[in-house]
Design a protein around this motif. Sequence first.
Motif: not given
Length: 190
Positions: A44-64
Amino acid sequence: MSDRPTDQTAPDGSAASPPTDQPDFGPGGYLPPRAAKRARKIVLRERMGLHWPVAAVVAGLLILAVVIPAVIGGSARPEEPFVNVGSLDQVDPRGDAVLDVTGTTVLVVRGGGVLAAFVDPPEGARYCGTSRRIESPDGTVWTLQGRRVGGTGDSLVRAGASAVDGDLYVDPTPGDSLTPTDSDVAPGCD
Protein backbone atom coordinates in the motif's frame (compact mmCIF):
# COMPACT_ATOMS: atom_id res chain seq x y z
CA MET A 1 -20.00 -5.25 -9.07
CA SER A 2 -22.32 -8.20 -8.89
CA ASP A 3 -26.11 -7.76 -8.96
CA ARG A 4 -26.44 -10.63 -6.49
CA PRO A 5 -27.79 -9.57 -3.09
CA THR A 6 -25.38 -9.92 -0.22
CA ASP A 7 -26.24 -12.07 2.77
CA GLN A 8 -26.41 -9.97 5.90
CA THR A 9 -26.30 -12.87 8.36
CA ALA A 10 -23.26 -14.42 9.96
CA PRO A 11 -22.62 -18.19 9.74
CA ASP A 12 -23.86 -18.63 13.34
CA GLY A 13 -27.24 -17.07 12.42
CA SER A 14 -26.70 -13.72 14.17
CA ALA A 15 -26.95 -10.44 12.32
CA ALA A 16 -23.70 -9.50 10.55
CA SER A 17 -22.22 -6.08 10.87
CA PRO A 18 -22.81 -3.84 7.89
CA PRO A 19 -19.99 -3.76 5.32
CA THR A 20 -17.48 -0.95 5.71
CA ASP A 21 -15.28 0.77 3.17
CA GLN A 22 -12.16 -0.28 5.10
CA PRO A 23 -11.02 -3.91 5.00
CA ASP A 24 -10.34 -5.51 8.38
CA PHE A 25 -6.91 -6.81 7.38
CA GLY A 26 -3.57 -5.32 6.35
CA PRO A 27 -1.97 -1.99 7.10
CA GLY A 28 -3.78 1.27 6.63
CA GLY A 29 -3.64 3.21 3.42
CA TYR A 30 -5.75 3.96 0.40
CA LEU A 31 -6.95 1.08 -1.75
CA PRO A 32 -10.09 1.26 -3.87
CA PRO A 33 -12.94 -0.75 -2.34
CA ARG A 34 -13.18 -3.28 -5.18
CA ALA A 35 -9.42 -3.99 -5.05
CA ALA A 36 -9.50 -4.12 -1.24
CA LYS A 37 -12.05 -6.96 -1.35
CA ARG A 38 -9.75 -9.07 -3.55
CA ALA A 39 -6.38 -8.11 -2.12
CA ARG A 40 -4.52 -10.46 0.17
CA LYS A 41 -0.92 -9.30 -0.18
CA ILE A 42 -0.36 -5.90 -1.65
CA VAL A 43 1.98 -3.03 -0.99
CA LEU A 44 0.00 0.00 0.00
CA ARG A 45 1.18 3.50 -0.75
CA GLU A 46 1.59 5.82 2.15
CA ARG A 47 3.60 8.95 2.74
CA MET A 48 7.27 8.25 3.28
CA GLY A 49 8.61 9.48 6.54
CA LEU A 50 11.87 11.38 6.91
CA HIS A 51 13.67 8.17 7.92
CA TRP A 52 13.60 6.82 4.33
CA PRO A 53 15.58 9.65 2.65
CA VAL A 54 17.96 9.76 5.63
CA ALA A 55 18.59 6.02 5.32
CA ALA A 56 19.24 6.38 1.57
CA VAL A 57 21.79 9.17 2.16
CA VAL A 58 23.53 7.15 4.90
CA ALA A 59 23.69 4.08 2.63
CA GLY A 60 25.17 6.21 -0.18
CA LEU A 61 27.82 7.62 2.16
CA LEU A 62 28.74 4.11 3.33
CA ILE A 63 29.17 2.95 -0.26
CA LEU A 64 31.37 5.96 -1.03
CA ALA A 65 33.43 5.28 2.10
CA VAL A 66 34.19 1.79 0.77
CA VAL A 67 34.59 2.58 -2.95
CA ILE A 68 36.83 5.67 -2.78
CA PRO A 69 39.66 4.02 -0.81
CA ALA A 70 39.44 0.93 -3.05
CA VAL A 71 39.78 3.07 -6.18
CA ILE A 72 42.60 5.17 -4.76
CA GLY A 73 44.39 2.15 -3.31
CA GLY A 74 43.81 0.16 -6.50
CA SER A 75 46.33 2.26 -8.39
CA ALA A 76 49.13 1.56 -5.93
CA ARG A 77 52.36 0.38 -7.43
CA PRO A 78 53.06 -3.32 -6.89
CA GLU A 79 55.66 -4.19 -4.29
CA GLU A 80 58.61 -6.54 -4.62
CA PRO A 81 59.22 -8.98 -6.28
CA PHE A 82 57.64 -6.88 -9.07
CA VAL A 83 60.17 -4.83 -11.02
CA ASN A 84 59.40 -1.66 -12.97
CA VAL A 85 60.59 -2.46 -16.49
CA GLY A 86 59.67 0.92 -17.98
CA SER A 87 56.82 2.25 -20.03
CA LEU A 88 54.00 -0.02 -21.08
CA ASP A 89 54.31 1.54 -24.56
CA GLN A 90 57.42 -0.56 -25.23
CA VAL A 91 55.07 -3.53 -25.69
CA ASP A 92 52.92 -3.36 -28.84
CA PRO A 93 49.24 -3.26 -27.78
CA ARG A 94 48.43 -5.76 -30.55
CA GLY A 95 51.51 -7.91 -30.03
CA ASP A 96 54.29 -8.69 -27.61
CA ALA A 97 57.84 -7.90 -26.55
CA VAL A 98 60.72 -9.96 -25.21
CA LEU A 99 62.27 -8.13 -22.25
CA ASP A 100 65.24 -8.74 -20.00
CA VAL A 101 64.06 -8.41 -16.40
CA THR A 102 66.94 -8.65 -13.90
CA GLY A 103 68.74 -11.19 -16.08
CA THR A 104 65.64 -13.26 -16.88
CA THR A 105 64.11 -13.36 -20.35
CA VAL A 106 60.39 -12.57 -20.17
CA LEU A 107 57.84 -12.64 -23.00
CA VAL A 108 55.21 -9.95 -22.31
CA VAL A 109 52.02 -10.26 -24.37
CA ARG A 110 49.45 -7.49 -24.78
CA GLY A 111 47.79 -8.81 -27.93
CA GLY A 112 44.39 -10.43 -27.69
CA GLY A 113 43.28 -8.05 -24.96
CA VAL A 114 45.44 -9.56 -22.21
CA LEU A 115 48.53 -8.56 -20.30
CA ALA A 116 50.47 -11.73 -19.64
CA ALA A 117 54.13 -12.52 -18.98
CA PHE A 118 56.03 -15.78 -19.39
CA VAL A 119 59.46 -16.58 -17.97
CA ASP A 120 62.15 -18.12 -20.22
CA PRO A 121 59.98 -18.75 -23.30
CA PRO A 122 61.30 -21.06 -26.04
CA GLU A 123 63.48 -19.38 -28.68
CA GLY A 124 61.33 -17.45 -31.15
CA ALA A 125 58.02 -17.80 -29.29
CA ARG A 126 55.85 -14.80 -30.21
CA TYR A 127 52.23 -13.70 -30.22
CA CYS A 128 50.35 -14.41 -33.49
CA GLY A 129 47.52 -11.97 -34.18
CA THR A 130 45.95 -14.28 -36.77
CA SER A 131 45.40 -17.20 -34.38
CA ARG A 132 45.35 -15.07 -31.19
CA ARG A 133 47.83 -17.53 -29.68
CA ILE A 134 51.54 -17.69 -28.87
CA GLU A 135 53.52 -19.68 -31.43
CA SER A 136 57.11 -20.77 -31.92
CA PRO A 137 58.94 -21.40 -35.22
CA ASP A 138 59.03 -25.17 -34.52
CA GLY A 139 55.19 -25.32 -34.70
CA THR A 140 54.36 -25.34 -30.97
CA VAL A 141 51.22 -23.38 -30.11
CA TRP A 142 50.15 -22.01 -26.69
CA THR A 143 47.01 -20.22 -25.53
CA LEU A 144 47.25 -16.72 -24.09
CA GLN A 145 47.22 -18.35 -20.65
CA GLY A 146 50.35 -20.35 -21.57
CA ARG A 147 48.77 -23.80 -22.04
CA ARG A 148 50.35 -25.83 -24.88
CA VAL A 149 47.63 -26.84 -27.35
CA GLY A 150 49.72 -27.87 -30.34
CA GLY A 151 53.17 -29.22 -31.12
CA THR A 152 55.50 -30.66 -28.52
CA GLY A 153 56.98 -29.52 -25.26
CA ASP A 154 55.67 -28.03 -22.07
CA SER A 155 53.30 -25.20 -21.33
CA LEU A 156 54.77 -21.73 -20.77
CA VAL A 157 55.74 -20.71 -17.24
CA ARG A 158 53.66 -17.76 -16.06
CA ALA A 159 55.10 -14.64 -14.45
CA GLY A 160 53.24 -11.79 -12.80
CA ALA A 161 52.54 -8.68 -14.89
CA SER A 162 50.78 -5.46 -13.99
CA ALA A 163 50.39 -2.02 -15.54
CA VAL A 164 49.99 1.03 -13.32
CA ASP A 165 49.88 4.63 -14.57
CA GLY A 166 51.48 3.66 -17.89
CA ASP A 167 54.36 1.74 -16.31
CA LEU A 168 54.88 -2.00 -16.72
CA TYR A 169 55.71 -4.11 -13.68
CA VAL A 170 56.86 -7.73 -14.02
CA ASP A 171 57.51 -10.36 -11.38
CA PRO A 172 60.33 -12.44 -12.93
CA THR A 173 59.86 -15.20 -10.37
CA PRO A 174 58.73 -18.32 -12.26
CA GLY A 175 55.18 -19.28 -11.41
CA ASP A 176 53.05 -22.26 -12.30
CA SER A 177 52.46 -23.68 -15.74
CA LEU A 178 49.27 -25.27 -16.98
CA THR A 179 49.02 -28.92 -17.96
CA PRO A 180 49.49 -29.27 -21.74
CA THR A 181 46.59 -30.64 -23.76
CA ASP A 182 46.89 -33.38 -26.35
CA SER A 183 45.07 -31.41 -29.05
CA ASP A 184 46.91 -30.67 -32.25
CA VAL A 185 46.30 -26.99 -33.01
CA ALA A 186 48.23 -25.83 -36.07
CA PRO A 187 50.11 -22.52 -36.06
CA GLY A 188 48.40 -19.57 -37.74
CA CYS A 189 51.54 -17.54 -38.43
CA ASP A 190 54.76 -18.46 -40.21
